[in-house]
Design a protein around this motif. Structure first.
Motif, short mmCIF file in Angstrom:
data_model
loop_
_atom_site.label_atom_id
_atom_site.label_comp_id
_atom_site.label_asym_id
_atom_site.label_seq_id
_atom_site.Cartn_x
_atom_site.Cartn_y
_atom_site.Cartn_z
N ARG A 420 0.72 -1.34 -0.01
CA ARG A 420 0.07 -0.08 0.14
C ARG A 420 0.94 1.19 0.09
O ARG A 420 1.79 1.22 0.86
CB ARG A 420 -0.96 0.06 1.17
CG ARG A 420 -1.79 1.17 1.37
CD ARG A 420 -2.90 0.89 2.45
NE ARG A 420 -3.58 1.85 2.62
CZ ARG A 420 -3.47 3.06 3.36
NH1 ARG A 420 -2.35 3.03 4.07
NH2 ARG A 420 -4.31 4.10 3.60
N LEU A 421 0.50 2.40 -0.87
CA LEU A 421 1.18 3.47 -1.06
C LEU A 421 1.27 4.22 0.21
O LEU A 421 -0.03 4.62 0.65
CB LEU A 421 1.06 4.31 -2.26
CG LEU A 421 1.57 3.86 -3.50
CD1 LEU A 421 0.61 4.23 -4.78
CD2 LEU A 421 3.01 4.08 -3.73
N ASP A 422 2.28 4.76 1.03
CA ASP A 422 2.01 5.60 2.16
C ASP A 422 1.92 7.04 1.56
O ASP A 422 2.15 7.23 0.36
CB ASP A 422 3.51 5.45 2.85
CG ASP A 422 3.65 4.27 3.36
OD1 ASP A 422 2.75 3.60 3.94
OD2 ASP A 422 4.78 3.91 3.36
N ARG A 423 0.91 7.67 2.37
CA ARG A 423 0.67 9.22 2.31
C ARG A 423 0.10 9.25 0.70
O ARG A 423 0.28 10.08 -0.14
CB ARG A 423 2.03 10.12 2.30
CG ARG A 423 2.51 10.26 3.44
CD ARG A 423 3.59 11.46 3.64
NE ARG A 423 4.88 10.81 2.73
CZ ARG A 423 5.90 9.97 3.10
NH1 ARG A 423 5.84 9.48 4.32
NH2 ARG A 423 6.67 9.73 2.15
N TYR A 424 -1.21 8.65 0.52
CA TYR A 424 -1.51 8.25 -0.91
C TYR A 424 -2.13 9.61 -1.49
O TYR A 424 -2.12 9.83 -2.74
CB TYR A 424 -2.56 7.11 -0.92
CG TYR A 424 -3.24 6.80 -2.32
CD1 TYR A 424 -2.44 6.21 -3.18
CD2 TYR A 424 -4.50 7.26 -2.55
CE1 TYR A 424 -2.95 6.13 -4.51
CE2 TYR A 424 -5.03 7.22 -3.84
CZ TYR A 424 -4.14 6.49 -4.86
OH TYR A 424 -4.64 6.48 -6.15
N CYS A 502 3.75 -2.84 3.69
CA CYS A 502 3.21 -4.12 3.36
C CYS A 502 2.30 -5.00 4.39
O CYS A 502 2.78 -5.14 5.78
CB CYS A 502 4.15 -5.36 2.89
SG CYS A 502 3.81 -6.68 2.04
N GLY A 503 1.13 -5.55 3.97
CA GLY A 503 0.44 -6.18 5.05
C GLY A 503 0.54 -7.84 4.52
O GLY A 503 0.35 -8.12 3.34
N ILE A 504 0.97 -8.48 5.46
CA ILE A 504 0.91 -10.14 4.98
C ILE A 504 -0.09 -11.00 5.59
O ILE A 504 -0.21 -10.90 7.07
CB ILE A 504 2.32 -10.54 5.48
CG1 ILE A 504 3.48 -9.57 4.94
CG2 ILE A 504 2.32 -11.98 4.87
CD1 ILE A 504 4.81 -10.27 5.29
N SER A 505 -1.06 -11.75 5.02
CA SER A 505 -2.02 -12.52 5.48
C SER A 505 -1.37 -13.63 6.02
O SER A 505 -0.19 -14.06 5.71
CB SER A 505 -3.08 -12.79 4.37
OG SER A 505 -2.56 -13.65 3.47
#
Length: 769
Positions: A420-424, A502-505
């Motif tokens: 996910r892009l930070d400060r989108y 990054c989020g990891i499931s």
């Protein structure tokens, strides 16, 4: 020959060359033409101004001469020695001698008189004073009598009239007829005729003109009938009808006192400047156009020569520049020609190099469309697996993996990761669409390249603020995955300045569980608000948040924070903020965001209460405080932003006594400027308005400004009265009422004390100055 062959075989090169050459030639020619036009126009304007100065001087000379002649003629008409010559039917010899002697004396005393004549209407006799008149056998006498008695047009009295003894267009003298009335001369009236030398007028004019730019011309006088008179030494003869036509055409609209016209006269182009003279005269200044524009003609010739030289230079530059511009195209043609199918090198008579490249593009486009269609289908099914895997059976998903050669293991296990892009929001504002496409290409390709070295990997742009990839293969070791993700983050940050969390499931063994894994990874990536930028987040990292059932901040925290801000206690406000953010760090994501928004509204309401109880407003925009969470993306940033906001509010909530006094004084001044026209405005009414005692306000104002409130009020009223006296036509009583005075003597006394004069005297002095 080699250069010629190269030139004829390159059709696109010829287009470039001729385009550049033609453009440069047109620009140079246009600049030369515009320069010549502007120069000619400038010369005309300067010449017109100079000519009008010359004619104005001529008009002045003639007016001055006319004034002198009027005085002299009045003296001559009443001279006792000349009266017998005008009215005696039989003239005694002594009267004849005295009359001639008096005319001689007048000629001697006036350098500008050419001749003097007396006409006796009773006897029909004409007496003259010059030697020509006496010894030329009567030629001069008959010319004058013919002019006096047989001119078709009426001869005006007491006015200069151009006169020629030889009946030519030249001016031999200016005649001035004096009778006992101001009506036009008739043969039954006796008169004195003064003939004035024109030489001094034209000689002074020639000297004035000769000191200019050397473009001398001829001065002519045109009567109301259109007749032209010129000085005896005019350089050429002018056509009367042509000149009259030019001036009439120039006055076709509204007649003007002066003008400037260019046209044909007497077979040549001339420049005519005209000015209305004495009476019905028009003074003309005639100049040959060719002579005036000689400098422009020379400049035009030089410009043509320079333009030709520069065009030759531009041809050389065009050839060199065309070779430079054509270089990349030639290089590209050499590279693609060996690989072109059924395409020959372009000939000069058929197709250009760009046509050939267009054919290559069509071939490649067909191949790319085939590849692109397959890519679209692959992306569709990957996105379908992530967003709606439950609608597909396990068997269908395995068949799709095999059919479209997806880099996924048919039997698992699987793990979904979301970048996910930070400060989108900030990224969305400052990044162009073209750059976004480049970043999307870079993220997908770099991620797949790095992750595919160890695992099966398929990545998809979810077309929002994140990218999701599926990992598969044995084993899916988180200790191996996290360093690879860190490499991806570092590469994208180093080369593209992109920050991604990054989020990891959790790992799953079933394909139809990919949607749940995608949702989990995306939710985890949003916990960058807690973990910071470029974090790699697993479920175990935020287990405390996920298990927390608390939904909001305790009421006592919000209440104490609000009270601390209202009372300006920064230390207490900082402590409550720190306590609040410790609690926020343990909430679930949605509860955390809701609590942050509630805290922003608490601060906004406290600031609004402070503003409503102050004389002046806070310097910050209170209404924007609830929008503050949108500008920051982590708890640390929000903590610092809220702390800075509370600091600013608390510092302004307790203004010093000096600031308070300054606000009171500025308020008093503002009230005076707004209500100075009110008769009842005084120190007591002002003190009541600001809700302070009259003595306190008066002392505060006197100590700060050096004068009392009443003195300041009078200064404002008197200054305003001064402005109204200068700018308006109102009476002094009306102005006195407009500035707030009801007593006239009191107003006059104050005004004179301040400005040294009464209002009436002040207005008279200013109107005179």
């Amino acid at each position: 020959m080699k250069a010629y062959g190269y030139f004829t075989s390159k059709k696109y090169f010829k287009r470039v060359l001729f385009s550049i050459m033609l453009t440069m030639a047109l620009i140079l020619t246009g600049l030369s033409a515009v320069n010549t036009y502007l120069l000619e126009r400038s010369v005309k304007n300067v010449q017109e101004e100079a000519n009008l100065k010359v004619l104005t001087q001529t008009q002045y000379n003639l007016s001055y001469m006319n004034e002198i002649i009027v005085h002299l003629s009045s003296f001559a008409y009443r001279d006792n020695a000349l009266i017998p010559l005008m009215f005696s039917s039989s003239l005694p010899k002594m009267d004849y001698i005295r009359g001639y002697q008096q005319m001689y004396n007048m000629l001697e005393s006036s350098s500008f008189l050419h001749m003097m004549s007396v006409y006796n209407a009773t006897s029909g006799e004409l007496y003259g004073s010059s030697s020509d008149f006496l010894v030329d056998g009567g030629t001069t006498k008959s010319s004058i009598l013919q002019w006096l008695l047989h001119t078709n047009d009426s001869l005006p009295a007491s006015r200069l009239i151009p006169f020629s003894f030889s009946n030519s267009n030249g001016i031999d003298a200016f005649a001035f007829i004096v009778t006992d009335t101001y009506r036009p001369f008739t043969p039954d009236q006796s008169a004195i005729i003064l003939f004035i030398k024109p030489d001094w007028v034209f000689e002074s004019l020639s000297k004035l003109n000769g000191t200019g730019n050397g473009n001398t011309g001829d001065i002519l006088i045109q009567t109301s009938s259109g007749q032209l008179f010129e000085s005896g030494d005019s350089s050429q003869t002018f056509n009367q009808e042509d000149i009259g036509r030019l001036i009439r055409n120039d006055n076709a609209g509204e007649p003007s006192e002066s003008g400037f016209v260019i046209g044909k006269a007497g077979g040549q182009k001339v420049m005519v400047t005209y000015l209305r003279g004495i009476g019905d005269w028009t003074i003309l200044y005639m100049q040959p156009y060719k002579q005036l524009m000689q400098a422009v003609s020379d400049m035009r010739t030089r410009n043509l020569m320079l333009t030709g030289a520069f065009i030759l230079i531009s041809i050389g530059i065009s050839i060199w520049l065309s070779y430079k511009l054509y270089g990349p195209i030639e290089t590209m043609m050499k590279r693609i020609l060996p690989h072109m199918r059924n395409i020959q090198e372009p000939s000069p008579r058929s197709r250009s190099e760009l046509d050939a490249m267009s054919d290559v593009y069509e071939q490649l486009s067909g191949q790319l469309q085939e590849i692109s269609s397959e890519q679209i289908v692959r992306k569709y099914y990957i996105r379908k697996f992530l967003t709606d895997s439950r609608s597909l059976s396990e068997m269908d998903m395995r068949q799709l993996i095999m059919k479209h050669e997806l880099q996924l293991a048919p039997s698992g296990p699987y793990m979904v990761c979301t970048l996910r892009l930070d400060r989108y929001d900030e990224y969305e504002r400052r990044t162009s669409p073209e750059m976004k496409k480049l970043h999307s290409f870079a993220i997908t390709n770099i991620t797949k390249e790095i992750m595919s070295q160890t695992f099966g990997c398929e990545i998809i742009d979810m077309q929002q603020d994140h990218f999701t990839f599926i990992l598969s293969g044995m084993p899916l070791d988180i200790a191996v995955i996290k360093p690879l993700i860190a490499d991806v983050q570092q590469v994208l940050d180093r080369y593209y300045s992109l920050s991604l969390t990054c989020g990891i499931s959790d790992s799953t063994g079933q394909l139809n569980q990919l949607s749940s894994s995608y949702y989990q990874s995306y939710q985890l990536s949003q916990y960058s608000i807690l973990m910071g930028y470029q974090a790699t987040i697993e479920a175990q990292n935020i287990r405390t948040n996920l298990d927390n059932k608390q939904k909001s901040l305790p009421d006592d925290v919000e209440k104490k924070l609000s009270e601390a801000i209202r009372k300006g206690k920064l230390t207490d406000a900082g402590s409550e903020l720190e306590r609040a953010f410790d609690i926020l760090a343990k909430l679930q994501l949605e509860d955390m965001r809701r609590a942050i928004s509630d805290m922003a509204w608490i601060i906004k309401n406290a600031a609004a209460d402070i503003t409503s109880n102050r004389i002046t407003h806070l310097s910050m925009d209170v209404e924007r405080i609830p929008l503050l969470p949108q500008d920051y993306y982590t708890l640390d940033e929000l903590h610092m932003a809220f702390l800075s906001l509370c600091t600013a509010i608390c510092e302004e909530a307790k203004p010093s006594s000096m600031e308070r006094n300054e606000m009171i004084i500025e308020t008093v001044k503002e009230l005076i400027w707004q209500k100075y026209a009110d008769y009842n405005l005084n120190q007591q009414s002002i003190a009541a308005t600001v809700k302070l005692s009259s003595a306190y306000v008066g002392k505060l104002f006197k100590d700060s400004c050096g004068l009392t409130i009443t003195e300041y009020l009078n200064d404002v009223r008197l200054s305003r009265a001064q402005d109204l006296l200068l700018k308006e036509d109102s009476t002094i009583m009306e102005i006195m009422e407009k500035v707030g005075y009801g007593n006239q003597s009191y107003f006059f006394r104050l005004f004179k004390s301040k400005f040294g004069s009464t209002p009436k005297e002040f207005r008279i002095k200013k109107s005179i100055s």
